[in-house]
Each structure stands twice: as structure tokens, then as C-alpha cells.
Design a protein around this motif. Sequence first.
Motif, PDB file in Angstrom:
ATOM      1  N   LEU A  56      -5.418  35.658  -6.106  1.00 20.34           N
ATOM      2  CA  LEU A  56      -4.543  35.181  -7.184  1.00 20.34           C
ATOM      3  C   LEU A  56      -4.594  33.664  -7.303  1.00 20.34           C
ATOM      4  O   LEU A  56      -4.546  32.945  -6.306  1.00 20.34           O
ATOM      5  N   PHE A  59       0.221  30.222 -10.280  1.00 15.85           N
ATOM      6  CA  PHE A  59       0.921  30.611 -11.505  1.00 15.85           C
ATOM      7  C   PHE A  59       0.393  31.914 -12.107  1.00 15.85           C
ATOM      8  O   PHE A  59       0.524  32.160 -13.303  1.00 15.85           O
ATOM      9  N   LEU A  90       2.389  35.194  -2.856  1.00 16.95           N
ATOM     10  CA  LEU A  90       3.120  35.053  -4.124  1.00 16.95           C
ATOM     11  C   LEU A  90       3.979  33.799  -4.105  1.00 16.95           C
ATOM     12  O   LEU A  90       4.209  33.170  -5.134  1.00 16.95           O
ATOM     13  N   LEU A  91       4.441  33.441  -2.927  1.00 17.50           N
ATOM     14  CA  LEU A  91       5.234  32.222  -2.788  1.00 17.50           C
ATOM     15  C   LEU A  91       4.367  30.983  -2.987  1.00 17.50           C
ATOM     16  O   LEU A  91       4.645  30.156  -3.861  1.00 17.50           O
ATOM     17  N   ILE A  92       3.312  30.864  -2.208  1.00 15.78           N
ATOM     18  CA  ILE A  92       2.552  29.610  -2.253  1.00 15.78           C
ATOM     19  C   ILE A  92       1.812  29.445  -3.574  1.00 15.78           C
ATOM     20  O   ILE A  92       1.568  28.334  -4.012  1.00 15.78           O
ATOM     21  N   ARG A 124       3.102  30.571  -6.449  1.00  8.58           N
ATOM     22  CA  ARG A 124       4.135  30.608  -7.505  1.00  8.58           C
ATOM     23  C   ARG A 124       3.843  31.726  -8.501  1.00  8.58           C
ATOM     24  O   ARG A 124       3.806  31.521  -9.726  1.00  8.58           O
ATOM     25  N   VAL A 125       3.632  32.910  -7.963  1.00  9.87           N
ATOM     26  CA  VAL A 125       3.277  34.061  -8.784  1.00  9.87           C
ATOM     27  C   VAL A 125       4.537  34.729  -9.320  1.00  9.87           C
ATOM     28  O   VAL A 125       5.544  34.804  -8.635  1.00  9.87           O
ATOM     29  N   LYS A 126       4.448  35.199 -10.547  1.00  8.71           N
ATOM     30  CA  LYS A 126       5.521  36.026 -11.111  1.00  8.71           C
ATOM     31  C   LYS A 126       5.099  37.486 -11.065  1.00  8.71           C
ATOM     32  O   LYS A 126       4.057  37.855 -11.602  1.00  8.71           O
TER      33      LYS A 126
END
Lengths: 333, 333
Positions: free
Chosen positions: A235, A238, A264-266, A268-270
Amino acid sequence: MADRNIQVTLANRPSGWVKESDFKIVDRDVPKPGAGQVLVRNLWLSLDPYMRGRMNDVKSYAASVQIGDVMVGATVGEVVESNNPALKNGDHVLGYYGWQRYGLSDGRELQKVDGKAAPLSAYLGTLGMPGLTAWFGLIDIGAPKPGETVVVSAAAGAVGSVVGQIAKIKGCRAVGIAGGKDKCAHVVTDLGFDACIDYKAGNLMKDLAEATPKGIDIYFENVGGDILEAVALRLNPFARIPLCGLISQYNATQLHGLNNLVLLLINRVKLQGFIVSDYVDRAPAALAELVKWVAAGKIKYRETIANGIENAPSAFIGMLKGANVGKQLVKLA
Amino acid sequence: MADRNIQVTLANRPSGWVKESDFKIVDRDVPKPGAGQVLVRNLWLSLDPYMRGRMNDVKSYAASVQIGDVMVGATVGEVVESNNPALKNGDHVLGYYGWQRYGLSDGRELQKVDGKAAPLSAYLGTLGMPGLTAWFGLIDIGAPKPGETVVVSAAAGAVGSVVGQIAKIKGCRAVGIAGGKDKCAHVVTDLGFDACIDYKAGNLMKDLAEATPKGIDIYFENVGGDILEAVALRLNPFARIPLCGLISQYNATQLHGLNNLVLLLINRVKLQGFIVSDYVDRAPAALAELVKWVAAGKIKYRETIANGIENAPSAFIGMLKGANVGKQLVKLA
């Protein structure tokens, strides 16, 4: 002999994989419409992964099917007897009569469909709930920008096949994940995806890296489990994950979501769960766009068809195991 | 004897739990500022969970600390020698000099802070990065509405303590999760949360159900693991999860994210990773609001203070294990 209303009811709540014995085939009289009611002979039944959830007794956005009840599901049929002035014999209607040959109701929930504009079965697939699911998940939650990379799992399925084709229309690189060489060939050759990864080939991480040289901006999730874990490693910052389905989990006795949540944190995944029925107000506009794209040959689709209501259970189990290509239907008449 | 610049450098990349031996205390001369440079004597060092990630050699939003480098971190200090016309001796500045007693730079990244408006240490806590993290995560991603229930983990920490107090300001029910009776008493009695659950008491699910009778609308996540799994079972439809931290995972050798991802699907939950530095343009406006709330007594805070740079490693390890209440600081002078 008068026609019979064959139904498929829920016999047991499955534990782990659904079995044919979790269903019961029931033979009933065809009902007679009362005042204001309409009788519909169902022609097509849609089989969809969400139905597996309805077989469980858990709190969800929709009520569980009770033991002994007819399994739920969308149908397209023909009005054969009407005491409702809004509907006449021969009208084709989309309804939610479930797994049975006939449907009886006051007709308020029925939606007329035009068999000349598109094959009737398409209203259960690309021009129905699966197509709209693809549209809202990708466009609304994914918000694809030209040049981005969109990955979709269950890419040969009813939803996934539309997701990748919309991604191409939007100027993205479309990469599918599917099970088996034949499905992957279909996804690339017939549907026009840029690449498709056969997760059964055993090189998921390597194949994914090769197919997504610029990383992944949108992952349209239908499957979950190991595939999600592998995708998460690619990923981009963003990235967006429209969470549409988790078919790998529906029959699992040991849940596997996403262990590597730190990614997902590092980055910044939605990640956003969604259900197409929440978008009902905007469905007509999205449907109009899908109709236009299908007419222009920009969206193609395939169907896998089982014949006869008695074969709905085996077709449903097959679909959950990935036996279908494209939309799984049961032809009822 | 001339003063010395004591530094803490990274000696080893930790595997699992950080140990004091992963750090090295280094004794160096105090540097001399060259043309245009400024020398700062650091008064306060901020210790924050994100630093654990910087000790690993993985791709992230920020570069890893290299072996032998000074550990990164925010500092507040006093200018003691300046060849930069924008800064003069005695100015107090917020900088990112890391784990050392002195900082030398061209001063461009320094931000003057006013020790009369607030205690200098507050610029590393409620009026600094942790306070802004709470503000953007809760308000921007969580979008709280009056009457909703907000749950925050690590509720007694620098970020969590502010999250719950902003939730109260916004008219929400604020429920904390923290480790130990004392922390929970502080969260409710001093900070004004409606309830706080001691996850170490061993009744997490039951206590959470009692504290959130209307379910959970926003879960501000700092911890992950079993706590996330328990919270997920109480999420309401359309719940939001600002994903701020996963402190339970930073030292884990076996990752545990969220197994029950199906709950995010059926409840249409949005989970959004974020990093406060992405909001730098809007930080001044958010900071102004935090300053106002602190001045009005609507946001209170506590600090846990270690004394002397040599104690930074043990204080950092303690913080990762939950030994601190409120903001963890090291007093350097």
C-alpha cells in the motif's frame, strides 16, 4: 398438474463451511394473490456472498434468516397474476423474493425492469446490486485518480469484474487477484485489466510486486485473509481500502482479519466498510452510468448459470469456493 | 569544568522489547556554533511511542534512526549562543534536537515558544504534538456529534487524556481505557471522563459493555491488539476509528491487528490511519483552540518527569510499558 412453488429454506445454521444439508427443498402450492397483491413467477435468482452472513445468528445490518424461512435473495421475474393496478401480467420486475419459484407481495418493493434494454439477468449483476456495489465502493470510497493503481480481489466475480473495468475507465492501472489461470486469463483478455494474479499459483507476494511496480493506491477488498495481508505490504501512503466483502472469512472458524495493522497507520490508509443499500438515493445516477458503459462496450460481463431452484444450494456453495466466473445466477424458468 | 553534551544514541535495533542496552550514552564536547548557527541548551525532551518505530529498519513515513545516531525527538530549550539574527540568547525554542543536552543548527526549524503563556513543557504535550494529534484525530477523522460515545485507549497518556476531554467539550460521552486503578481514577476524577475501564482488571468485555450502553461511535485507537478486538464488538453502524497508534504492537514479535474485520464491514466502519505532521498547515488554528481550552480549565494535563538525559532510556521503556501518567518528559536542566 398445477405448477408448484419449490422453495429453499434454511434447515440449520452452518458451522464453518456451508453444506447442502444446511438447506431444505420444500414443495408448496403456488400462492393466490389477495386484494392489492401481485404474484410473480421468478425467472432468475441472484446468488451473492452476503447471503452467507444471513445464515448466521449475529447482529448485522440486516436480519438473519430464521430456521425454516426461505433464503433471502434478489430475483427477476414476470408478473403472472395481479390485483395491483400498478403492475400487469407480463411485466418484468426486480424483487427480493428469495430462493423460490414464485413470489407474492403487495408489489410496493418491486421495480420494473426493461428486458429490451438489457438481458433480464443483467439487472441482478452488472446493472444491479453487484454493479452498484462496484461503482460506490470504487468511486465514492476509493476516489480513483488517473495514473493510480487499483487492485481488486475476487476480480473475476460479479463485483470485482466491474471494479477493474471502472478503474480502467477512470484512467487507472487495474490489477485483479483471482483463483486459477482461467479466471486470470478472462480478467485480462476479456475484461481488459492490465494484470491479474492467480493467488493459487503460490507466488502471491512476488507476483503482486511485479504487477504493482508503483505500489497500490486503492485496494477494493472482497476476500480478506492472506490476500489482504499481502496487499497491505504494497500500500502507498494515503491508500484507500473500500471494504466490500471478506469471502475468505464467511466460513472460517478461526478469523483472520489483518495482523499487520501497523501498515495502515504508517501509511495513513483509510479502510471503509460499506453496504450498497446505504447508497439507495444515489443508485439511479450510478445505474445510468453503468448502463451507458455497458452499451458502449466499456464494461463486459460473464455469467455462471445453474439450472433450477433445486440446484441453488450447490451453486451457492460453489460460488463461496470460487467455482463461478462472473455473476452466479440460478435460472428458474 | 566545561559542560558536556551527553547524548543517547541507538546502539542496536531491538528485536521485541526495547532494552536499555539498545541505547548508548555518549559524552561529547558541547559544539560551537558556526556562521548563522545557534546553540540551544535543551531543557525538556519529549518521549513518545512513535520513537519505537524509528528504531526499526523499515520503510515508514519517516526515516529510521541509524545505528550510532542520536535518537530523534522534540525538545524545548534555551538559546545560549547565537550567530543567527532571528534568535538571541535566552529565547525559548521548540526543536527536534533529539536525545541530547545541546542542539546545534541553523535555527530554521526552531519555533519560539512563550514560557509565560504556558509552562515550557506544555509545548511538548497538550500544546504540542500530542495535543494536536488528539485534536486532528478526534475532530477531523472522528467528527464527533453531541450525544455520541467516544472511547479512547491509553486514556491516561499524553494523547488519550486530551482526546477524552475534547470529546466532553463536544458533548459526547467519553470513556477511557487504561491500565490500572490509579490511572482510571485520574482519568475520571481529574480529567472528567464519564468512565474509565481498567483493562488489567480482567473484565474488559463486560466493563466495556457497561460503560458504553449505547455502543461506540468513535474509537480513538492508541493501543491495538486485544483491546481493539473487544472494542470492535461494540461498534455502532457508521462508527469511526482514528488510528493513531498501536503501542501493543511496537514490541510484538507476533503481530495482532484485528481478526474480526467482518465487524467493520457489516457496521460500515471507517478506520483511518493518520500522522499529525500531515496537518501542519492547520496546526496553528487547532493549537489556538487547545490554548483557549487549557486557559479555561477545560483541558487539564499531568506529566511524568524523568530527571537527566541518562535516564531517558529507562523512562522510554517504562512509557512503552505504561508506567507513565500523562505526558512522559525528561528534564534535562
